[in-house]
Design a protein around this motif. Structure first.
Motif, PDB file in Angstrom:
ATOM      1  N   ALA A  88       1.502  -7.026  -1.534  1.00 53.40           N
ATOM      2  CA  ALA A  88       2.522  -7.458  -2.880  1.00 53.40           C
ATOM      3  C   ALA A  88       0.804  -8.194  -3.430  1.00 53.40           C
ATOM      4  O   ALA A  88       0.820  -8.388  -4.515  1.00 53.40           O
ATOM      5  N   LEU A 133      -1.060  -5.646  -4.722  1.00 54.70           N
ATOM      6  CA  LEU A 133      -0.474  -5.014  -5.418  1.00 54.70           C
ATOM      7  C   LEU A 133      -1.161  -5.389  -7.443  1.00 54.70           C
ATOM      8  O   LEU A 133      -1.277  -4.768  -8.232  1.00 54.70           O
ATOM      9  N   TYR A 181      -0.266   0.499  -2.229  1.00 50.50           N
ATOM     10  CA  TYR A 181       0.303  -0.942  -1.512  1.00 50.50           C
ATOM     11  C   TYR A 181       2.025  -0.966  -1.896  1.00 50.50           C
ATOM     12  O   TYR A 181       3.060  -1.884  -2.278  1.00 50.50           O
ATOM     13  N   THR A 182       2.247   0.517  -2.078  1.00 52.20           N
ATOM     14  CA  THR A 182       4.273   0.139  -2.719  1.00 52.20           C
ATOM     15  C   THR A 182       4.427   1.799  -2.172  1.00 52.20           C
ATOM     16  O   THR A 182       3.092   2.839  -2.660  1.00 52.20           O
ATOM     17  N   ASP A 183       5.316   1.842  -2.489  1.00 50.83           N
ATOM     18  CA  ASP A 183       6.162   2.806  -2.259  1.00 50.83           C
ATOM     19  C   ASP A 183       6.346   3.352  -3.219  1.00 50.83           C
ATOM     20  O   ASP A 183       7.111   4.480  -4.083  1.00 50.83           O
ATOM     21  N   ASP A 184       6.878   2.501  -4.747  1.00 49.53           N
ATOM     22  CA  ASP A 184       7.161   2.804  -5.463  1.00 49.53           C
ATOM     23  C   ASP A 184       6.048   3.763  -6.397  1.00 49.53           C
ATOM     24  O   ASP A 184       5.054   3.684  -6.403  1.00 49.53           O
TER      25      ASP A 184
END
Length: 112
Positions: free
Chosen positions: A5, A8, A71-74
């Motif tokens: 987090a 990101l 750093y994210t799946d978004d």
């Protein structure tokens, strides 16, 4: 090692600052042409063209998008930058059009 987090947020912050520099350059080009500051306008045009080359080489994606994706799946259009979703979605169209118009204005102003 940074937490995902935090990493990101760092990438999004850097990406937003870089975007602001290029957006500012695109807006400044016709202003500089109006003021007949040809060297400054040319320098900003060259800077934006280098960014265009970077995008072309990276299949029309900013290299920072790939870093943020770690750093994210978004995958929303603004997952990698602090921009409103609508602006992130239409960013290339909006600023590409502004750059083309500013470049045309600069060329016409220079020739007349």
């Amino acid at each position: 090692m940074l937490q995902p987090a935090v990493a990101l947020r760092v990438v999004k912050t850097v990406h937003t600052v870089v975007w602001a520099v290029f957006a500012g350059a695109i807006v400044a080009i016709p202003v500089l042409a109006w003021l007949e500051r040809w060297r400054a306008a040319t320098a900003l045009i060259a800077l934006v063209l280098v960014e265009c080359l970077v995008l072309v080489v990276n299949r029309m994606r900013c290299p920072l998008t790939g870093v943020a994706a770690r750093y994210t799946d978004d995958r929303r259009d603004n997952f990698d930058i602090y921009l409103p979703l609508w602006l992130a979605k239409h960013n290339k169209l909006i600023f590409g059009s502004l750059f083309a118009a500013g470049l045309l204005f600069t060329l016409v102003r220079w020739w007349t």
